[in-house]
Design a protein around this motif. Structure first.
Motif, PDB file in Angstrom:
ATOM      1  N   LYS A  40       2.972   3.645   0.950  1.00 35.40           N
ATOM      2  CA  LYS A  40       3.634   4.787   1.575  1.00 35.40           C
ATOM      3  C   LYS A  40       5.089   4.972   1.132  1.00 35.40           C
ATOM      4  O   LYS A  40       5.749   5.903   1.557  1.00 35.40           O
TER       5      LYS A  40
ATOM      6  N   ARG B 186      -1.119   5.920  -4.560  1.00 33.13           N
ATOM      7  CA  ARG B 186      -1.039   5.023  -3.400  1.00 33.13           C
ATOM      8  C   ARG B 186      -2.122   3.950  -3.459  1.00 33.13           C
ATOM      9  O   ARG B 186      -1.892   2.787  -3.157  1.00 33.13           O
TER      10      ARG B 186
ATOM     11  N   THR C  64      -1.605  -0.137  -3.404  1.00 35.41           N
ATOM     12  CA  THR C  64      -2.278  -0.998  -2.417  1.00 35.41           C
ATOM     13  C   THR C  64      -3.114  -2.052  -3.127  1.00 35.41           C
ATOM     14  O   THR C  64      -3.111  -3.237  -2.755  1.00 35.41           O
TER      15      THR C  64
ATOM     16  N   ARG D  83      -0.740  -1.399   2.585  1.00 35.56           N
ATOM     17  CA  ARG D  83      -0.739   0.012   2.987  1.00 35.56           C
ATOM     18  C   ARG D  83       0.696   0.529   3.128  1.00 35.56           C
ATOM     19  O   ARG D  83       1.009   1.655   2.755  1.00 35.56           O
ATOM     20  N   ARG D  84       1.556  -0.314   3.703  1.00 33.41           N
ATOM     21  CA  ARG D  84       2.959   0.097   3.854  1.00 33.41           C
ATOM     22  C   ARG D  84       3.599   0.302   2.480  1.00 33.41           C
ATOM     23  O   ARG D  84       4.383   1.226   2.285  1.00 33.41           O
TER      24      ARG D  84
END
Length: 844
Positions: free
Chosen positions: A390, A310, A314, A386-387
């Motif tokens: 995810k 992740r 990002t 950040r999205r």
């Protein structure tokens, strides 16, 4: 991941172009402001330092004498002190100078300059017959009361040459004076568009001071003598009280500091508008990266599936933002340098001349520009990054984009409601406070942020209101409405950019219009006089003007207004002297207690704010120390409601004049037989010698001057806020272009089932129009609310304040929002219509 981020930037240059432009415009505004203010500040500082080249030590009245802490004007420096200063060890020469207001008329009889920068002084030749401060390059030095010299810039601007007769005015009466010389000067006021007229010392002393007295004595050091050593020598000959010596270096440094402080206000104001443009740009950047992430769901999910963490995902998004921000920062810096140069040229073109000097690009400007571009872009891309992180790897198995969860929408709406509620409450509470500016500012920011957070929730019901109109356009209109509400977050971010700009524009328009109405009402309500006669630049009038006016046949009542400092109790107050017999015929004062009367016999009226502060009432006896040091007693005969036009302690001139060292008038109020007519005004102007420095204004002129001032201010603000609107337009274009790309398959299907190219164009245009109008309605609504709230605070200090809703301008702003929508859709609509339907259907 680094190579992947760079590949994404290079592979999608077109879709990131609008983001780069949005950031670049904001950065250009910031860097342009810094370059412009640095250049102007450096030019004025260099000019002021040149002005002190011939001053090693300056003797001036003591600083305490220049303050208004005690009645009376500052003491002057005499010829005896000048002779002593010239004889001190280490002094090469000493020059006494005096200065004051001097209006110069052009050949058509109009005032040159704005009145505040039209100055006069003395030409003081040394033993060689020349004044080193003002080198003559044409003609000779002035001698006698009917000769003067003029600076080269003003002479060139007005078309004057040596031998011409020029109309001048110092305190009211017109002087026909022969131009004997033209000189050059480094005076910063002249460099900034002012004028400088020089008389011989004796004439200048009569005009601006008194015979044998000076405002300042400048001492030039002999070779080998330092400024500090010369100052020490000069200090020994100064009187114990009344004068002080300062080195030329310190004076230059102090003036440079004042110039820098003066530029700070302009810099802060311009940077505030740059910040607004960048704030609007944040919406575009966040929207762009959100859409980019959504379009690359499969790509990002596959990266997760093959081992990317992740944090790495990002970082890849933030790295893209860094590259975009760096490019935008460099481009913005280059554009800003051009803006800075252009602003200086624009100032010169409007007559506000700026001293010559190089274009200054400070290292701090370069650093700030790059940091602003990078930081703003990276921060705006952080949430989409950040999205992106995810996105689960399993998303690579289908084409479903990551959608907002119900929980996230509930959290967003709850947060928005809290912020908006708290902001609205803060603004409303502040309207009832005496000093609620800070609370109102905080409340306004919270409310604006809250509405932005709630915009997705507000978009559905507000856009639904447009449904009846959109149905008139058939299927394209229906599809446009559905597209606008399909992704409320995206619609909200796009509309919010326009909302911020229109909120500020509408709020400022409401405030300016209301204040203008209040001042206009105050000016016309408190004055019964037909005309107000005054000097340019707020300069005092000679009492001869009032005498001449009162002797005219068409004048039925007149009163000069005079100011004089006096000590009442432990503090200094300014007394206003009037013609008590006629003052009541010229003004309409609202008395809370007592009355105006004729003010003779030591009577005085005071405004309610002073009476409340001092505890005075009708009948109170006030012990007064007048300007000349003599004592007396005033009796309060009335307490009136003061305003910005008429306030303070008013008494009859017969009581005040005997105590004044020099009698001058601030203005003269006049009432005539026939009222305010063009013929009467022309008669007054002619009687006063068609003086370029004297203004004869009726109530309409006062109102027009007020309106002109506010319109100029508003036009400047509109010009500055136009940057935010331009950025908002880019945002709409960006959103629509990327939306078209995202919906390529859908558009291909619509074409395949019968919607023609014209229908596709209309659908995209109507969608753009709906989004823009949504932002426009929100912005205008918030602007009116903020304008009303600010007006409640202003009304506390301006009793005649009246809320004015500029319906015409608000309609224009709404039309502007519609135009923005139509123009922004031109390219995306054309692109959508030109899509190949078969290729679009196959697109993923």
């Amino acid at each position: 991941m680094f190579r992947t981020a760079l590949r994404n930037v290079l592979a999608h240059k077109a879709r990131l172009l609008m983001t780069v432009l949005a950031v670049m415009l904001g950065v250009a505004f910031v860097s342009g402001t810094l370059v412009f203010t640095s250049t102007i500040s450096d030019a004025f500082q260099s000019s002021s330092q040149k002005g002190y080249d011939n001053v090693d030590v300056a003797i001036q009245p003591h600083s305490s004498d220049k303050e208004t802490g005690r009645p009376g004007a500052a003491s002057k420096l005499d010829q005896k002190l000048l002779d002593k200063a010239a004889a001190v060890p280490g002094a090469a020469s000493a020059t006494g100078s005096v200065s004051g207001f001097t209006a110069v008329a052009d050949k058509s009889g109009k005032l040159i300059g704005d009145g505040f920068s039209t100055r006069g002084g003395n030409y003081s030749p040394a033993k060689d017959g020349k004044d080193a401060r003002y080198p003559l390059h044409d003609g000779v030095a002035p001698h006698g009361a009917h000769q003067f010299a003029l600076d080269a810039h003003t002479a060139r601007k007005a078309g004057y040459k040596v031998g011409d007769t020029v109309r001048l005015s110092v305190d009211g009466p017109v002087r026909e004076t022969r131009l004997t010389g033209i000189f050059s000067t480094d005076d910063g006021t002249v460099a900034a568009g002012g004028s400088l007229a020089l008389f011989d010392t004796a004439t200048a002393q009569k005009l601006f001071a008194a015979p044998g007295q000076f405002d300042e004595i400048d001492v030039k050091a002999a070779a080998g003598t330092s400024q500090s050593a010369l100052k020490d020598a000069v200090d020994k000959v100064l009187p114990k009280d009344g004068a002080e010596a300062t080195t030329g270096k310190k004076l230059a440094d102090d003036q440079a500091e004042q110039i820098a402080k003066g530029m700070d206000g302009m810099k802060t104001g311009l940077l505030a508008f740059a910040g607004i443009a960048l704030f609007v740009g944040i919406f575009i950047i966040a929207n762009t990266f959100t859409m980019l992430v959504a379009q690359r769901t499969k790509e990002l999910a596959l990266m997760r599936a093959v081992g990317a963490s992740r944090r790495q995902v990002t970082r890849s998004v933030l790295l893209e933002a860094f590259v975009v921000g760096a490019i935008a920062g460099v481009a913005g810096l280059a554009a800003g340098i051009g803006i800075g140069a252009g602003l200086r040229t624009l100032m010169n073109g409007t007559g506000a001349t700026v001293p010559d000097g190089p274009l200054v690009v400070a290292p701090s400007t370069i650093v700030v520009s790059l940091l602003v571009g990078i930081v703003v872009t990276v921060l705006a891309a952080w949430l989409p990054g950040r999205r992106a992180a995810k996105i689960p790897p399993v998303a690579a198995m289908n084409s479903v984009h990551a959608t907002a969860t119900t929980k996230s929408l509930v959290v967003r709406n709850s947060l928005g409601a809290v912020l908006a509620g708290a902001g609205a409450a803060g603004v409303l509470v502040a309207t009832g406070m005496d000093d609620g500016k800070a609370l109102m500012g905080l409340g306004a920011v919270l409310l604006l942020i809250g509405v932005f957070v709630l915009t997705p929730l507000l978009s559905r019901p507000l856009i639904a209101l447009a449904a009846p109109v959109l149905r008139m356009f058939g299927m394209p209109g229906k599809l446009a409405r559905q597209n606008a509400v399909r992704n409320p977050r995206r619609t909200a971010a796009t509309a919010s950019a326009l909302m911020v700009g229109l909120t500020l524009i509408t709020g400022l328009t409401v405030i300016a219009g209301s204040v203008q109405k209040g001042i206009d009402k105050m000016a016309t309500a408190s004055l019964k006089a037909d005309y107000v006669v005054s000097m340019a630049g707020m300069t005092p009038l000679s009492p001869d003007v009032a005498k001449k006016i009162s002797g005219l046949d068409e004048v039925t009542a007149s009163s000069p207004l005079r100011n004089s400092p006096a000590r009442i109790g432990s503090g200094t107050q300014y007394l206003t002297g009037v013609n008590g017999k006629d003052f009541g015929k010229l003004t309409q004062l609202d008395f809370a207690k007592g009355s105006l009367g004729d003010l003779r016999g030591g009577g005085a009226v005071v405004d309610d704010s002073i009476a409340k502060e001092k505890g005075w009432k009708v009948g109170s006896r006030l012990p007064v120390t007048f300007e000349d040091g003599k004592k007396g007693t005033l009796t309060v005969s009335g307490v009136y409601t003061g305003n910005q036009m008429i306030k303070g302690i008013i008494l009859d001139n017969s009581v005040l004049a005997p105590h004044q060292k020099q009698i001058t008038d601030m203005q003269v109020m006049v009432k005539t037989k026939d009222g305010a007519t063009d013929a009467t005004k022309d008669s007054l102007v002619k009687a006063l010698g068609k003086n370029p420095a004297i203004s004869v204004s009726d109530k309409k002129d006062v109102s027009d001057d007020i309106a002109k001032m506010f319109n100029l201010m508003l036009n400047m603000l509109y010009g500055l806020l136009a940057m935010a609107v331009i950025v908002a337009v880019l945002g709409v274009i960006n959103t629509l272009a990327m939306s078209v790309f995202e919906r390529s398959q859908e558009i291909g299907m619509l074409r395949a089932i019968g919607l023609d190219r014209r229908g596709i164009k209309r659908m995209v245009r109507l969608e753009s129009l709906v989004i823009s109008m949504f932002g426009g309605v929100l912005g205008i609504g918030l602007g009116v609310f903020f304008g009303w709230a600010a007006g409640e605070l202003i009304g506390g200090s301006l009793a005649t304040y009246e809320l004015v809703l500029p319906w015409g301008r608000m309609g224009l702003f709404l039309a502007l929002a519609a135009v923005v929508g139509v123009l922004a859709a031109l390219w995306p609509a054309r692109r959508a219509a030109r899509l190949n339907m078969l290729e679009a259907i196959k697109a993923e």
